[in-house]
Design an enzyme around this catalytic site. Structure first.
Site, PDB file in Angstrom:
ATOM      1  N   LYS A  37      -5.348  -2.033   4.675  1.00 58.99           N
ATOM      2  CA  LYS A  37      -4.577  -1.715   5.919  1.00 58.99           C
ATOM      3  C   LYS A  37      -5.173  -1.896   7.079  1.00 58.99           C
ATOM      4  CE  LYS A  37      -3.770   2.482   4.758  1.00 58.99           C
ATOM      5  NZ  LYS A  37      -3.537   3.916   4.288  1.00 58.99           N
ATOM      6  N   ASP A  84       0.979  -1.297   0.207  1.00 61.44           N
ATOM      7  CA  ASP A  84       0.039  -0.007  -0.112  1.00 61.44           C
ATOM      8  C   ASP A  84       0.767   1.248  -0.091  1.00 61.44           C
ATOM      9  OD1 ASP A  84      -2.572   1.448   0.261  1.00 61.44           O
ATOM     10  OD2 ASP A  84      -1.687   2.094   2.320  1.00 61.44           O
TER      11      ASP A  84
END
Lengths: 440, 440
Positions: A187, A161
């Site tokens: 996340k 990410d």
């Protein structure tokens, strides 16, 4: 499978399979698929969007790139809150200790300021000594002992990410709903939590400019979370003015401490207690559908924890646990203040209809409180104190804000930008509620 | 100026200024703007398109990245032909010497085979010894002495185009009209020519699948050329079947030699003489608007140059000048043939309505005649001879093609692909003209 064919398929508007998305994300993560192919793919996603199924697949692929924290050995419901990013948004600073004082375990992996938006880590670091770079071991130890811990992203959790976000940031592909949703949810799902409450900001200071966009983003993330076993609720909140009374790291810490003592701006209180009530509901009663009365009861419970000082004591304990100087928390006037201050006065008389949060965020950045790129330093004492909020009356020449800064060079421009952010009208409009919608 | 803002502006659909395009192209050319930003930009162009003004600006920026050849010291009108790329397209091999025999100077910078399309350089290199890597000095010397020379791209001319094309090739951003137009025209304008005739292919074997797309591309390029002082005409030609009777480098050289002796397929003759007539018109009478009679007279003039052997002699002179073995031109049966041949027979009876050129191109690539990436080797003797063209009748089991190859592995698949490319119908439709439109 070839990255080229995946780009071309997305470009044509076709839906990609989970295998294709996983191939792309893994290849990018491992350096086999070059940045230039991924950025072309991201731009194609910006234009073509993604189906729900694809967004799920992208989230799973990103989640699969790293480890998922195992918090199962920590007793109690683990509930996190995440905001899509706003201006003056210090909700976490109040909410996290407040919920911990209610018996909810709050494991937060937070971010930093970027562009016009602030970051929780930068705010906490305005407390001398406060450590946000924790090992997973320390993080879990704090959760077990204090019930709340806030740390920065680690290499273990969703590492792709960070790499993907860095690429989006320089290729104008940040503001795409499936990309935002999969980034946030990969996340959050990696935190090993039981429940999640999302604060989806809507308005000029947010990525989502319209309620429709905000609803689509909220809906996408809620579906991803629930499909992956994390009870998820999203609250869409207004970002047509900065939240609360201050913008800037030290100033927001001081405002948060006041809030924990029960003194706070109406909008900050409303957002904090609404998000908190949903966190409490999810934490205590997973999966049930609450009526208004249940949520109202949760709000009252949180109000009592604030009034009793329990929430504030939890904040002090959290600061202690992360090696922050809790002396300044007990005496906030000790927190370092900026060397210079400058009043901003209204150039006309009337009622404040809107305070463009994006412009205020940029004005704050000009004063040194934010960063344009991740490499920029942040002046933690710089910022803005609002003297007026939407709905307030101001006279011509009356003070509307105070700018705090150390370096002179951006102050004049920041003042002008502040004034240009104000919409002042002769008649007072009824201010709308800061809570726009709950999506679950 | 920042690349990020340029990407974002294009993404929003706004038109970029010449300064912005020049900043981007120069920065990319000099390695200051990274590939990943440029590929995101290219994908945004794919979706948003470009205004005429922007396409001019992009062409100028690319042209400005390198040198423009100075051919002013070579007497005579300098006219080039460029094709957007087709299957079986050996027009250049006939047209270039033919026009040179008519007194036109033909300075051609040509390309190589890629994907399903062939390349003039690969075809010429099927003649033993033929050199396509010439210095500008040698190129000009040949033009002065022979009147025609064909060479590959050099480092000096439009160097950023190669870099940009390589990036487009791997990021699925090749088939965008403004990108195609600026790529072609920046290279052609850099040749220092007086006039240009474009062969814009239209159909399954071409980038432009519909007459509308082909017309837009043709129109864009004609406007760019004329605006920059190069008299430009575009002829839109049909690519719903391969051009002529052969596909593959050696086979096409042999077919071209036959054509120079006056034996050729109707469509190849039609395209060659139409493009040639326009080149002659531009070369002899720059800027005038011809009536049909003028163009017809030019065609007759070219026909006479073919019949007299003057065009063929010019071809021999060109081969000699570029160190090719002109012995094989005089005795084409000496050109190396593939070791294996395989018949393809029709699986049903009827009239041929269409021969999907893209599939035939891929079949030819499977036989080894083309390349998938620029690094692949090419088998110059491999290819396909068509036994039938659109409009022809074929019986069930009757031969429709002959595959020539050395490596066995792709032959069966190539044969199946060939059959799948045939559209056969019970009734004969009147074949349409290969010349669809002239844009000027």
């Amino acid at each position: 499978m070839r990255a080229y064919d995946i780009i071309r398929k997305k470009r044509a508007g076709s839906a990609l399979s989970g295998e294709e998305l996983s191939f792309l994300v893994t290849g990018f993560s491992e350096g086999r698929i070059p940045d230039y192919q991924v950025s072309a793919f991201l731009m194609a996603v910006f234009f073509r969007g993604m189906t729900e199924e694809e967004t799920f697949g992208l989230t799973d692929a990103m989640l699969g790139s790293g480890a998922v924290l195992d918090l199962s050995d920590i007793p109690g419901p683990k509930i996190d809150k995440h905001s899509t990013g706003g201006v003056g948004d210090k909700v976490t600073l109040v909410l996290a200790p407040l919920l911990a004082s209610a018996g909810i375990v709050v494991p937060m992996i937070a971010g930093r300021a970027l562009a016009h938006t602030g970051g929780t880590l930068d705010k906490l670091e305005a407390i001398p000594g406060f450590r946000t770079s924790l090992s997973v071991q320390e993080f879990k130890e704090n959760l077990r002992r204090v019930g709340v811990s806030i740390m920065g992203q680690t290499e273990e959790v969703a590492p792709v990410d960070r790499k993907l976000y860095a690429l989006r940031d320089v290729t104008a592909t940040v503001d795409s709903i499936p990309l935002i949703a999969s980034s946030i949810m990969s996340k959050k799902l990696a935190e090993g939590i039981d429940g999640l409450v999302l604060d989806v900001k809507c308005g000029s200071g947010a990525f989502m400019k319209t309620p429709e966009e905000a609803r689509t983003l909220a809906d996408t993330m809620v579906k991803i979370g629930n499909a992956r076993g994390v009870k998820t609720v999203a609250v869409i909140t207004d970002m047509d003015q900065p939240l609360g009374a201050t913008i800037g790291n030290s100033l927001e810490i001081r405002e948060s401490i006041s809030a924990l003592h029960g003194e706070w701006a109406r909008d900050l209180r409303e957002v904090t207690l609404t998000l908190g009530a949903w966190m409490l509901h999810i934490g205590k009663n997973r999966g049930g559908t609450p009526d208004e009365e249940t949520i109202e009861r949760s709000r009252r419970e949180l109000g009592e924890l604030l009034a009793s000082g329990a929430a504030f004591r939890k904040f002090v304990a959290m600061v202690d646990a992360q090696q922050g100087d809790s002396g300044v928390v007990l005496r906030p006037d000790l927190i370092r203040q900026a060397g210079k201050a400058r009043k901003v006065v209204a150039d006309r008389e009337g009622y404040i209809l809107r305070i463009d949060a994006e412009k205020i965020g940029i004005a704050s950045m000009l004063l040194g409180a934010g960063r344009e790129t991740m490499a920029d330093p942040v002046d933690r004492s710089a910022g803005i104190i609002l003297a007026k909020k939407v709905g307030d009356h101001c006279g011509r020449g009356e003070q509307v804000a105070e700018l705090h800064y150390n370096r002179e060079d951006g102050a004049v421009e920041a003042g002008e930008l502040f004034l240009s952010a104000l919409e002042i009208e002769p008649r007072r409009s009824e201010p709308k509620s800061v809570i726009l919608e709950v999506v679950r």
